[in-house]
Every structure is written in structure tokens, then in C-alpha cells.
Write an enzyme that holds these catalytic residues in place. Structure first.
Site, PDB file in Angstrom:
ATOM      1  N   HIS A 106      10.792   6.882   9.738  1.00 59.36           N
ATOM      2  CA  HIS A 106      11.932   6.854  10.098  1.00 59.36           C
ATOM      3  C   HIS A 106      12.664   8.213  10.158  1.00 59.36           C
ATOM      4  O   HIS A 106      13.426   8.358  10.719  1.00 59.36           O
ATOM      5  CB  HIS A 106      12.618   6.128   8.701  1.00 59.36           C
ATOM      6  CG  HIS A 106      12.364   4.518   8.587  1.00 59.36           C
ATOM      7  ND1 HIS A 106      12.697   4.017   9.776  1.00 59.36           N
ATOM      8  CD2 HIS A 106      11.841   3.787   7.688  1.00 59.36           C
ATOM      9  CE1 HIS A 106      12.285   2.612   9.249  1.00 59.36           C
ATOM     10  NE2 HIS A 106      11.889   2.430   8.150  1.00 59.36           N
TER      11      HIS A 106
ATOM     12  N   ASP B 200       0.688  -1.062  -0.081  1.00 59.63           N
ATOM     13  CA  ASP B 200       0.090  -0.104  -0.073  1.00 59.63           C
ATOM     14  C   ASP B 200       0.816   1.463  -0.071  1.00 59.63           C
ATOM     15  O   ASP B 200       1.704   1.426   0.901  1.00 59.63           O
ATOM     16  CB  ASP B 200      -0.872  -0.010   1.306  1.00 59.63           C
ATOM     17  CG  ASP B 200      -1.855   1.075   1.315  1.00 59.63           C
ATOM     18  OD1 ASP B 200      -2.688   1.284   0.315  1.00 59.63           O
ATOM     19  OD2 ASP B 200      -1.553   2.087   2.293  1.00 59.63           O
TER      20      ASP B 200
ATOM     21  N   HIS C  53       5.111   5.170   6.595  1.00 62.16           N
ATOM     22  CA  HIS C  53       6.390   4.158   7.196  1.00 62.16           C
ATOM     23  C   HIS C  53       7.599   4.892   7.242  1.00 62.16           C
ATOM     24  O   HIS C  53       8.389   5.124   8.143  1.00 62.16           O
ATOM     25  CB  HIS C  53       6.184   2.843   6.744  1.00 62.16           C
ATOM     26  CG  HIS C  53       7.390   1.967   7.113  1.00 62.16           C
ATOM     27  ND1 HIS C  53       7.485   0.994   8.056  1.00 62.16           N
ATOM     28  CD2 HIS C  53       8.693   2.051   6.624  1.00 62.16           C
ATOM     29  CE1 HIS C  53       8.708   0.524   8.298  1.00 62.16           C
ATOM     30  NE2 HIS C  53       9.355   0.858   7.445  1.00 62.16           N
ATOM     31  N   GLU C  54       7.964   5.271   5.851  1.00 63.55           N
ATOM     32  CA  GLU C  54       9.121   5.899   5.398  1.00 63.55           C
ATOM     33  C   GLU C  54       9.195   7.190   6.281  1.00 63.55           C
ATOM     34  O   GLU C  54      10.366   7.843   6.857  1.00 63.55           O
ATOM     35  CB  GLU C  54       9.369   6.033   4.137  1.00 63.55           C
ATOM     36  CG  GLU C  54       9.511   4.837   3.355  1.00 63.55           C
ATOM     37  CD  GLU C  54      10.469   3.822   4.053  1.00 63.55           C
ATOM     38  OE1 GLU C  54      11.461   4.210   4.492  1.00 63.55           O
ATOM     39  OE2 GLU C  54      10.187   2.594   3.579  1.00 63.55           O
TER      40      GLU C  54
ATOM     41  N   ASP D  24      12.872   0.416  12.059  1.00 65.59           N
ATOM     42  CA  ASP D  24      12.184  -0.697  11.796  1.00 65.59           C
ATOM     43  C   ASP D  24      11.756  -1.736  13.119  1.00 65.59           C
ATOM     44  O   ASP D  24      12.727  -1.710  13.649  1.00 65.59           O
ATOM     45  CB  ASP D  24      12.797  -1.537  10.578  1.00 65.59           C
ATOM     46  CG  ASP D  24      12.551  -0.852   9.340  1.00 65.59           C
ATOM     47  OD1 ASP D  24      11.505  -0.266   8.985  1.00 65.59           O
ATOM     48  OD2 ASP D  24      13.575  -1.097   8.544  1.00 65.59           O
TER      49      ASP D  24
END
Length: 187
Positions: free
Chosen positions: A127, A116, A123-124, A133
Site C-alpha cells: 500500500h 501470516d 501486503h501493507e 487492495d
């Protein structure tokens, strides 16, 4: 009776403090430790994110809905952004430089495999906000990344992930910088 004694004692304390200040009322200084800190604004440039532009904007909006100590905003024309977001044919990855700064790649390889785009973006960006992670992990953990599988479309950080970002930026706003994770973070 207790109320009268309390108010009488309070009045005496007030009179004593006025007499100690030379008859002038003195206001107490505001307690800065109790005052909320303003959110740190980070700008992002999604101009190179190609077909993923709306996913990047949605990922930023999700973080804005989820935490109070940081706010992600699109960079104004000509403004140098804290975060650059690019599309490429590789696997998604982030290259944080310092807390809140770096480059994100929305890789077409993962999208082609069925992951997705909004989850990838969120998510990125996580970071860049200082999160590592957490593999393997369940779909309820945004930072579990690809280990949650292609059926996972959850783009929201869980309570622990939100708290970690709040702590990272709360510390930075208070003048205490958290440890910085640098280097390429793939996935």
C-alpha cells in the site's frame, strides 16, 4: 560488395562529421532515455513493530527482490524514516501520505485469527508503494489481502503488482508523479 559500400559510406559520413566540427572529434551526448534510473531508496523504522520485526524485515526484503525502481532499507539510528511500522491490537492497515511514505500497522487481530505475518507485512508495504487492495482475490495476488484466507501464506507480489510498483516509481524517478492514494487502507 554490400559490406564495402556500407563501410565506404560510413567512412564518408565520419569524415564529413569531422570536417563539420572543425577537424575535432565530437562525442555524441549519452541518451538519458535509455539509461536505467537508480532505485529510489525508502527507509523504514520497524522499531515499534514489536514481535513482528523479523516479518517486517522479510516483507521489505521481498519487495527488494521483486522490483528494481525502489529499495526499502532500515532507517539508521536518528534518521527520519519514510515508513513507520507499528504493532497494535487492531486489524492490519496502512496510512499512506505520499508515494513511498506513511505508516503501517501490523495488527494482532489478524495474526490471532491465523493470518501470516510476513504476508501481512508485505501486503501493507505494498500500500505504501502505491498498490490498492484487490478484493476478492486469489492467494497468488498479494493485494487480495485477507480474502485469500488464512491458509494463504504467499508474501510475493504477482507480475501485475510488480509492474504497477515499477511504473509508480519509474514515473516518479523520471519526474512524473503518479496519483497518490491517501487515507486509511484497512486490511
Amino acid at each position: 560488395m554490400h559490406v564495402r559500400m556500407l563501410t565506404g559510406g560510413l567512412a564518408a559520413a565520419c569524415l564529413m562529421s569531422v570536417s563539420l566540427t572543425g577537424g575535432q572529434a565530437a562525442a555524441a551526448a549519452p541518451r538519458t532515455a535509455d539509461a536505467p534510473l537508480a532505485a529510489r531508496v525508502l527507509t523504514y523504522d520497524a522499531g515499534g513493530s514489536a514481535e513482528f520485526r523479523s516479518a517486517v524485515d522479510r516483507g521489505a526484503a521481498i519487495w527488494n527482490e521483486s522490483v528494481d525502481t525502489v529499495e526499502l532499507r532500515p532507517a539508521a539510528a536518528g534518521q527520519r524514516a519514510n515508513i513507520r511500522v507499528l504493532a497494535d491490537n487492531g486489524w492490519p492497515r496502512a496510512l499512506p501520505t505520499t508515494l513511498g511514505n506513511g505508516t503501517v500497522y501490523i495488527g494482532r487481530q489478524a495474526v490471532g485469527q491465523g493470518y501470516d505475518t510476513i504476508r501481512i507485512s508485505s501486503h501493507e508495504l505494498g500500500h505504501i508503494l502505491g498498490l490498492p487492495d484487490r478484493k476478492p482475490g486469489p492467494c497468488s495476488s498479494l493485494m487480495s489481502g485477507s480474502t485469500a484466507g488464512t491458509s494463504c501464506t504467499n508474501p510475493y507480489p504477482n507480475a501485475a503488482e510488480k509492474a504497477e510498483v515499477e511504473g509508480n516509481f519509474g514515473s516518479a524517478l523520471a519526474g512524473r508523479a503518479p496519483a497518490v492514494r491517501t487515507g486509511v487502507i484497512v486490511d
